[in-house]
Write an enzyme that holds these catalytic residues in place. Sequence first.
Site, PDB file in Angstrom:
ATOM      1  N   THR A  45       0.776  -1.206  -0.094  1.00  0.00           N
ATOM      2  CA  THR A  45       0.025   0.139   0.180  1.00  0.00           C
ATOM      3  C   THR A  45       0.851   1.310   0.298  1.00  0.00           C
ATOM      4  O   THR A  45      -0.081   2.641  -1.032  1.00  0.00           O
ATOM      5  CB  THR A  45      -0.979   0.078   1.089  1.00  0.00           C
ATOM      6  OG1 THR A  45      -1.860  -1.026   0.687  1.00  0.00           O
ATOM      7  CG2 THR A  45      -1.726   1.210   1.373  1.00  0.00           C
ATOM      8  N   SER A  60      -0.568   8.236  -2.085  1.00  0.00           N
ATOM      9  CA  SER A  60      -1.686   9.283  -2.259  1.00  0.00           C
ATOM     10  C   SER A  60      -0.294  10.376  -1.824  1.00  0.00           C
ATOM     11  O   SER A  60      -0.233  11.293  -2.371  1.00  0.00           O
ATOM     12  CB  SER A  60      -2.821  10.464  -1.823  1.00  0.00           C
ATOM     13  OG  SER A  60      -3.671   9.658  -2.291  1.00  0.00           O
ATOM     14  N   HIS A  88      -1.159  14.981   6.292  1.00  0.00           N
ATOM     15  CA  HIS A  88      -2.671  16.316   6.415  1.00  0.00           C
ATOM     16  C   HIS A  88      -2.377  17.202   7.546  1.00  0.00           C
ATOM     17  O   HIS A  88      -1.449  16.419   8.013  1.00  0.00           O
ATOM     18  CB  HIS A  88      -3.961  15.072   7.445  1.00  0.00           C
ATOM     19  CG  HIS A  88      -3.764  14.018   5.454  1.00  0.00           C
ATOM     20  ND1 HIS A  88      -5.011  14.213   4.429  1.00  0.00           N
ATOM     21  CD2 HIS A  88      -3.867  13.207   5.140  1.00  0.00           C
ATOM     22  CE1 HIS A  88      -5.453  13.624   3.924  1.00  0.00           C
ATOM     23  NE2 HIS A  88      -4.501  12.420   4.399  1.00  0.00           N
ATOM     24  N   VAL A 133       5.084 -14.318   6.360  1.00  0.00           N
ATOM     25  CA  VAL A 133       5.636 -15.702   7.509  1.00  0.00           C
ATOM     26  C   VAL A 133       4.286 -16.150   7.109  1.00  0.00           C
ATOM     27  O   VAL A 133       2.345 -15.716   6.563  1.00  0.00           O
ATOM     28  CB  VAL A 133       4.504 -14.460   8.695  1.00  0.00           C
ATOM     29  CG1 VAL A 133       3.940 -15.776  10.044  1.00  0.00           C
ATOM     30  CG2 VAL A 133       5.912 -13.687   8.945  1.00  0.00           C
ATOM     31  N   LYS A 153     -11.953  11.540   2.491  1.00  0.00           N
ATOM     32  CA  LYS A 153     -11.534  12.480   1.829  1.00  0.00           C
ATOM     33  C   LYS A 153     -12.688  12.834   0.662  1.00  0.00           C
ATOM     34  O   LYS A 153     -11.892  14.313   0.334  1.00  0.00           O
ATOM     35  CB  LYS A 153     -10.868  12.869   2.831  1.00  0.00           C
ATOM     36  CG  LYS A 153     -10.248  12.700   3.538  1.00  0.00           C
ATOM     37  CD  LYS A 153      -8.727  13.084   4.143  1.00  0.00           C
ATOM     38  CE  LYS A 153      -8.868  13.133   5.239  1.00  0.00           C
ATOM     39  NZ  LYS A 153      -8.394  11.242   5.874  1.00  0.00           N
ATOM     40  N   ARG A 160      -6.432   0.364   0.481  1.00  0.00           N
ATOM     41  CA  ARG A 160      -6.429   1.005   1.655  1.00  0.00           C
ATOM     42  C   ARG A 160      -7.202  -0.041   2.663  1.00  0.00           C
ATOM     43  O   ARG A 160      -7.546  -1.106   2.439  1.00  0.00           O
ATOM     44  CB  ARG A 160      -7.101   2.233   2.133  1.00  0.00           C
ATOM     45  CG  ARG A 160      -6.824   2.982   1.453  1.00  0.00           C
ATOM     46  CD  ARG A 160      -7.667   4.625   1.238  1.00  0.00           C
ATOM     47  NE  ARG A 160      -8.540   4.199  -0.200  1.00  0.00           N
ATOM     48  CZ  ARG A 160      -9.068   5.026  -0.680  1.00  0.00           C
ATOM     49  NH1 ARG A 160      -9.581   5.719  -0.130  1.00  0.00           N
ATOM     50  NH2 ARG A 160      -9.480   5.158  -1.622  1.00  0.00           N
ATOM     51  N   SER A 183      -5.750   6.275   5.835  1.00  0.00           N
ATOM     52  CA  SER A 183      -5.219   7.216   5.688  1.00  0.00           C
ATOM     53  C   SER A 183      -6.484   7.925   7.393  1.00  0.00           C
ATOM     54  O   SER A 183      -7.214   7.882   7.781  1.00  0.00           O
ATOM     55  CB  SER A 183      -6.434   8.522   4.665  1.00  0.00           C
ATOM     56  OG  SER A 183      -5.921   9.814   4.901  1.00  0.00           O
ATOM     57  N   CYS A 239      13.728  12.194 -19.942  1.00  0.00           N
ATOM     58  CA  CYS A 239      12.242  12.340 -19.628  1.00  0.00           C
ATOM     59  C   CYS A 239      11.607  13.544 -18.325  1.00  0.00           C
ATOM     60  O   CYS A 239      12.026  14.318 -17.731  1.00  0.00           O
ATOM     61  CB  CYS A 239      10.687  11.541 -18.957  1.00  0.00           C
ATOM     62  SG  CYS A 239      10.251  11.218 -20.826  1.00  0.00           S
TER      63      CYS A 239
END
Length: 489
Positions: free
Chosen positions: A40, A45, A49, A172, A249, A310, A336, A401
């Site tokens: 994750t 993002s 916060h 595990v 959110k 999440r 989050s 790039c």
Amino acid sequence: MFDVAIVGGGVIGCAIARELSRYRIDVLLLEAHTEVGFGTSKTNSGIIHAGHHSSPDTLKGRLVVRGNALFDTLCRDLNFGFRRIGELVVAKTDEEVGVLHHLKRQGDAKGVPGLEIWERDRLKSEEPNLSRDLTAALYAPSAGVINPYEFCFSLVENATANGVTLKTESPVDHIEQAPSGLVLHLPRGSVKARFVINCAGIFADRVARMVGLDDFSIHPRKGEEYMLDRRLMGIVRHLIFPVPRKHTKGILIIPTYNGTIMVGPTASDTLDRWDLSTTYEGAAAVFGFIKDLCPSITEKDTITEFAGLRAVSNTNDFIIGASKVKGFINVAGIQSPGLTAAPAIAEYVRDILKAEGLHLKEKKDFNPRVEAPPRFATLPAESREALIRRNPLFARVVCRCEMVTEAEIHHAIDHGARTLDGIKFRSRAGMGRCQGGFCTTRCMDILAARTGQPFERITKRGGGSWIVVPREDALPAFSTRRVPSCSEE
């Protein structure tokens, strides 16, 4: 025997490992993937916060403000990408403006610094590209953006430099209770620890069941996000949030640390803990919503897309604490603002270990610092010339790039990269407009030469994520032979 074994090398496990590396104890960090942060955490993002969204009645609401405050020192010591750009929660209707005032009162009560309500004229002056239908915003200056994968890599590099043992590719299989601790059985052997900290993310409930605990469950929630072309850099200056809904959110506009714009995420519950697919429906939801916030952004600007899961608990809050199984500590349901709270969670877990009887004596020789990686593209001309004089590999551009040089690819490998994604997230090679179309094979060449692996065994992210197959293994035309899935390596 280890004093502490941490199951899960995402940002939470890495933060705990780094915090515990301050003390004279033996710590083991176990990660199922080839590299830390590959679950994750790498699809996060990247938002730090401010803390006004979360209720002070929740554990995440209590830890987020403390976590936010720790990032300036962490960034100075660990040299990852972090910048406080501020956040705006924007509103259209009188009802939504009422929510802004509620969030401000909630944030003020928690000690979130600098919160302000901006009226229409101030909002238009600060963010002229947002929709003219917006009437007000709540400004939070302490919010910021971070490269979450860099944060993971820096945490674990510092932790291992201070004595933590890291084992990757070590899921595990099961856990056995023993008189003097817990035995964790891995694909290659077993390890014993006095304390086990369960930081297994979306699999934390399954790890807890290995010791007979069934008092919480994890329900994955998928979020799709879309990275936009560099030409949109600067279209907004702050993080742009809509007024939050009950379970999310909302869909955001995120100026990343490196300047490119990202939009998302969606929020859809799933039963599949491996589902990282993006969808037409997700793209439609994201861009349909974003156009109401910023009409200049369209789906045509997308250069890449990804999804993450999440770890939503059935309590909808962090689950952190000692369990009824002696020595087993859960750190679960970290959704989050888990990234923001990570440093505070690490302190919280440290204090739990103390309360459970682990003696923590600080090391006099603890070194909190990690050197910053070279970033050739961001340097002035004279600094680039000096680097090239010291190391000619800085003169060889691998990724056009992002202007990443061969010297930076070697630096990434020196600091743990063993996959294409490991190189990408440490150096930015492959993150630009062509998404690795030019630099992939060169990165593979260098990685194969440095690690002694055959070219065809280089993977994108470990496991069975091969990029090429040997010619002798290629399938003949119209073959009916079944191709193994990525999980059947």
